[in-house]
Design a protein around this motif. Structure first.
Motif, mmCIF file in Angstrom:
data_model
loop_
_atom_site.group_PDB
_atom_site.id
_atom_site.type_symbol
_atom_site.label_atom_id
_atom_site.label_comp_id
_atom_site.label_asym_id
_atom_site.label_seq_id
_atom_site.Cartn_x
_atom_site.Cartn_y
_atom_site.Cartn_z
ATOM 1 N N ASP A 214 3.147 -2.215 5.564
ATOM 2 C CA ASP A 214 1.694 -2.396 5.619
ATOM 3 C C ASP A 214 1.051 -1.021 5.488
ATOM 4 O O ASP A 214 0.508 -0.464 6.441
ATOM 5 N N GLY A 215 1.127 -0.465 4.291
ATOM 6 C CA GLY A 215 0.576 0.858 4.069
ATOM 7 C C GLY A 215 1.210 1.508 2.852
ATOM 8 O O GLY A 215 2.111 0.951 2.210
ATOM 9 N N SER A 216 0.759 2.692 2.543
ATOM 10 C CA SER A 216 1.153 3.359 1.301
ATOM 11 C C SER A 216 2.451 4.143 1.459
ATOM 12 O O SER A 216 2.903 4.440 2.564
ATOM 13 N N VAL A 217 3.025 4.517 0.306
ATOM 14 C CA VAL A 217 4.248 5.318 0.301
ATOM 15 C C VAL A 217 4.034 6.677 0.971
ATOM 16 O O VAL A 217 4.860 7.094 1.801
ATOM 17 N N PRO A 218 2.966 7.417 0.652
ATOM 18 C CA PRO A 218 2.804 8.717 1.310
ATOM 19 C C PRO A 218 2.759 8.621 2.840
ATOM 20 O O PRO A 218 3.241 9.516 3.536
ATOM 21 N N ASP A 244 3.515 -6.407 0.670
ATOM 22 C CA ASP A 244 3.932 -5.303 -0.208
ATOM 23 C C ASP A 244 2.997 -5.167 -1.399
ATOM 24 O O ASP A 244 2.724 -4.057 -1.864
ATOM 25 N N TYR A 245 2.483 -6.294 -1.894
ATOM 26 C CA TYR A 245 1.519 -6.241 -2.993
ATOM 27 C C TYR A 245 0.256 -5.501 -2.560
ATOM 28 O O TYR A 245 -0.254 -4.637 -3.273
ATOM 29 N N SER A 246 -0.260 -5.848 -1.394
ATOM 30 C CA SER A 246 -1.492 -5.208 -0.938
ATOM 31 C C SER A 246 -1.261 -3.757 -0.532
ATOM 32 O O SER A 246 -2.220 -3.001 -0.336
ATOM 33 N N SER A 247 0.008 -3.348 -0.405
ATOM 34 C CA SER A 247 0.332 -1.960 -0.056
ATOM 35 C C SER A 247 0.733 -1.132 -1.259
ATOM 36 O O SER A 247 1.050 0.053 -1.121
ATOM 37 N N GLY A 248 0.716 -1.752 -2.459
ATOM 38 C CA GLY A 248 1.099 -1.038 -3.677
ATOM 39 C C GLY A 248 2.538 -1.315 -4.057
ATOM 40 O O GLY A 248 3.409 -0.444 -3.920
#
Length: 396
Positions: A214-218, A244-248
């Motif tokens: 629930d969030g981005s890779v960085p 995962d879709y909403s997190s990129g």
């Protein structure tokens, strides 16, 4: 800010729940205006935060957005436990009062009615005692639920018979990790322990079936990097979930590739060696792509050109479309998404939304296993649906 039917239901529940807490824990316990006003403001703000939490998380930078999630979801869990405790005690009081009313007339006549002053004092005492009991019981429920969410998941080991499985692969084991929801609550320490326990099961193959983050890779890559330590003879595989879709999803797929974790996006690979193989099929999330106007679930694409005589295991985040997959030759579908309801009373209602809500099901010669998940989403608690680490052993 538009609200979906589910969000409207959450908003209505938050409003009614906070009104109930105000009435039972504030209005009935203190006649003083200042405490009542203070409590009304706090509960009103928390209601607004719960209703607008998704909008706030989308519009705020990640760091303050995480703070909003930590506060709102923690309070949501505590408030739910308080409502459950108060509701249970109030129902108990109502049943006792009904029992007294239903007593024979002679028995009721033998008990003199209380004077008005005594009756008022008795009601006040009962309200205070009920509120105090609810605080203790609700706090206990919240504490237990939080402990259960963060402690080691239960290990479920199940033997699944697949007649078409090559004899050379008899006893092949698949360990499933799903619905980890790495984010503000679940971070590196949790992940390291989960990986240690998964490796202790000595899997031949690891399946990560979505809702990883629930969030981005960085922001979360350092926590998810623990998955690079998973050990499995035939590899580690991932399929996307709606979160995962909403997190990129594309960025996460690329990051997992750097950890030597293969993402199956409406694709299949051959598992085994010269002695025998089967098809491992993976599909994108059932709804995630559609909501973001991206390509999503495509079982036909994943199965195109497949030898129908070969055994097939399907990784799909949501336990949707299973009977269709079974008709198309899938022997076993491995899914998650439902969390088994995660929190009472959803644990009792999840079966109304999903035909296959948690555990093992069979349709003709095909099987599906729906895991309750290793992590949690929303309130950092689990009540009635403990976390689960699944090991499926294939046999012919």
């Amino acid at each position: 800010m538009s609200l979906s039917p589910f969000s409207l239901l959450i908003a209505l529940g938050a409003l009614l729940g906070h009104l109930y807490l105000f009435w039972r824990l504030v209005w009935n316990l203190t006649p003083r205006r200042l405490p009542r006003l203070f409590a009304a403001v706090v509960l009103g703000v928390m209601t607004l935060v719960l209703v607008a939490r998704r909008y706030l998380h989308r519009t705020l930078p990640e760091a303050p957005g995480d703070v909003v999630e930590l506060v709102s979801y923690s309070w949501m869990g505590i408030a739910l436990c308080l409502v459950l405790a108060l509701g249970g005690l109030d129902v108990g009081r109502a049943l006792l009062a009904l029992g007294r009313r239903l007593r024979p007339e002679a028995a009721r006549a033998s008990v003199p009615p209380p004077t008005p002053d005594v009756d008022v004092e008795r009601r006040r005492f009962l309200s205070q005692a009920t509120a105090g009991g609810a605080l203790v019981l609700g706090g206990g429920l919240a504490g237990y639920g939080s402990w259960r969410a963060f402690t080691a998941p239960e290990v479920t080991e199940l033997v699944v018979r697949i007649p078409r499985l090559p004899r050379a692969l008899e006893g092949l084991s698949i360990v499933q990790l799903t619905d980890l929801h790495v984010g503000p609550f679940i971070q590196r320490r949790f992940m390291d322990e989960l990986v240690r326990r998964a490796n202790a099961l000595k899997p031949d193959l690891v399946a990560i079936t979505g809702d990883l983050v629930d969030g981005s890779v960085p922001r979360l890559g350092g926590h998810v990097a623990a998955l690079g330590n998973l050990q499995a003879r035939y590899g580690r595989f991932f399929v996307t979930g709606n979160h995962d879709y909403s997190s990129g999803a594309d960025a996460w797929v690329a990051y997992l590739r750097s950890l030597d974790i293969t993402s199956l996006r409406n694709q299949r690979v051959s598992i085994g060696d010269a002695g025998g193989t089967f098809d491992l099929v993976g599909v994108d999330d059932w709804h995630g792509g559609r909501r973001l106007r991206q390509k999503g679930y495509d079982l036909d694409m994943a199965l195109a050109g497949r030898d129908p005589e070969r055994a097939a295991v399907l990784l799909a985040h949501q336990p949707a479309n299973f009977k269709v997959a079974a008709k198309q030759g899938v022997d076993l579908q491995i899914s998650g998404h439902t969390h088994g309801g995660q929190l009472f009373p959803m644990t009792a209602l999840i079966g109304l939304s999903w035909e296959h809500s948690a555990g093992h099901y069979q349709h003709d010669d095909s099987h599906i296993y729906v895991s309750r998940g290793c992590g949690f989403w929303g309130p950092p608690m689990r009540l009635g649906s403990p976390p689960e680490l699944v090991k499926l052993v294939l046999t012919s």
